[in-house]
Design a protein around this motif. Structure first.
Motif, PDB file in Angstrom:
ATOM      1  N   ALA A 267       0.835  -1.207   0.000  1.00 17.10           N
ATOM      2  CA  ALA A 267       0.000   0.000   0.000  1.00 17.10           C
ATOM      3  C   ALA A 267       0.866   1.252   0.000  1.00 17.10           C
TER       4      ALA A 267
ATOM      5  N   TYR B 241       2.422   1.691  -3.485  1.00 18.53           N
ATOM      6  CA  TYR B 241       1.391   2.125  -4.428  1.00 18.53           C
ATOM      7  C   TYR B 241       1.017   3.577  -4.192  1.00 18.53           C
ATOM      8  N   ARG B 242       0.825   3.926  -2.922  1.00 21.74           N
ATOM      9  CA  ARG B 242       0.442   5.299  -2.579  1.00 21.74           C
ATOM     10  C   ARG B 242       1.565   6.272  -2.918  1.00 21.74           C
TER      11      ARG B 242
ATOM     12  N   TYR C 237      -3.844   2.063   6.358  1.00 19.85           N
ATOM     13  CA  TYR C 237      -4.556   1.070   5.541  1.00 19.85           C
ATOM     14  C   TYR C 237      -4.929  -0.145   6.390  1.00 19.85           C
TER      15      TYR C 237
ATOM     16  N   ASP D 281     -10.067   1.997  -0.820  1.00 17.48           N
ATOM     17  CA  ASP D 281      -9.121   2.034  -1.929  1.00 17.48           C
ATOM     18  C   ASP D 281      -8.982   0.616  -2.476  1.00 17.48           C
TER      19      ASP D 281
ATOM     20  N   ILE E 286      -6.066  -1.779  -4.068  1.00 17.51           N
ATOM     21  CA  ILE E 286      -4.630  -1.893  -4.266  1.00 17.51           C
ATOM     22  C   ILE E 286      -4.351  -3.068  -5.209  1.00 17.51           C
TER      23      ILE E 286
ATOM     24  N   TYR F   9      -9.449   2.706 -10.869  1.00 19.61           N
ATOM     25  CA  TYR F   9      -8.260   1.995 -10.431  1.00 19.61           C
ATOM     26  C   TYR F   9      -7.727   1.135 -11.575  1.00 19.61           C
TER      27      TYR F   9
END
Length: 238
Positions: free
Chosen positions: A4, A7-8, A172, A198, A200, A232
């Protein structure tokens, strides 16, 4: 720090093109949350988090109140959340979240975007193996020791926690841990910026610069649609 965070760090939280679109997106989520959980924020944690997000985006109080009121107005068409899944060229998976008062209009538009960019619209749940659905919170960084905070939050289901560049802490957890994590945040006097969900990607796909340009055109088309709230994908970021 886990997937996470990576990715963030690469994607950031996508900013919408203008304030009107931000208000529309948040307003629809507020209406849905109020309809599903009641119009009293004290008894509706999700609504409470969305109101805080609206305030952090400088959404006028009147807009927030209208969005809540819309949930109980019988002469207003219901706003429903519908998720569309499919593939764009070069094997890029895409999930499109929408909030709409006219599902026929929305599905026609979404299907046309897939067709225009040589993609394929799949069935609901067909990409569950590609994306993990997570809850995510943004809180103000108050100088807390991150390792100590992470140890405390493990018992609440938190899987990933890190500091962002903007003086915020990102948290997260599993989709169904939303309520427990929000309760901890509020009980421990953190300033909540937003709370939501979200997706992922479990695996990011490499593309060439030419393929990236092609995919980004398609993504922009989806994001421009007024019914679309989130998009996404699993294309690897530059």
């Amino acid at each position: 720090m886990g997937r996470a965070f990576e990715y963030r760090k690469a994607a950031k939280f996508k900013r919408w093109g203008n304030m009107a679109r931000v208000f529309t997106r948040i307003g629809r989520h507020i209406t849905i949350a109020a309809k599903n959980g009641g119009i009293d924020p004290e008894n509706n944690p999700h609504l409470r988090a969305l109101i805080q997000e609206a305030k952090s985006e400088n959404m006028p109080k009147d807009n927030i109140e209208r969005a809540i009121k819309r949930a109980v107005e019988k002469d207003k068409a219901d706003i429903k959340e519908i998720v569309y899944e499919g593939y764009l060229p070069h094997g890029i998976a895409i999930v499109v979240e929408t909030a709409t008062d006219n599902s026929m209009r929305t599905v026609a538009n979404i299907r046309s975007y897939f067709n225009k960019y040589n993609g394929s619209l799949g069935t609901t749940g067909s990409l569950d193996f590609v994306f993990e659905h997570k809850c995510v919170f943004k809180v103000k960084d108050n100088g807390v020791n991150l390792e100590d905070l992470e140890l405390e939050l493990i018992d609440f289901g938190v899987e990933d926690i890190f500091k962002a560049d903007e003086g915020e802490i990102i948290i997260y957890g599993p989709f169904d841990a939303y309520g427990n994590i929000q309760k901890y945040v509020e009980d421990n006097n953190f300033e909540l910026i937003s709370g939501g969900f979200d997706r992922i990607p479990l695996d990011m796909k490499e593309v060439t610069p030419e393929q990236r340009a092609e995919i980004e055109k398609a993504l922009a088309k989806f994001e421009e649609d007024e019914d679309v709230t989130n998009v996404y994908h699993n294309m690897k970021h530059e």
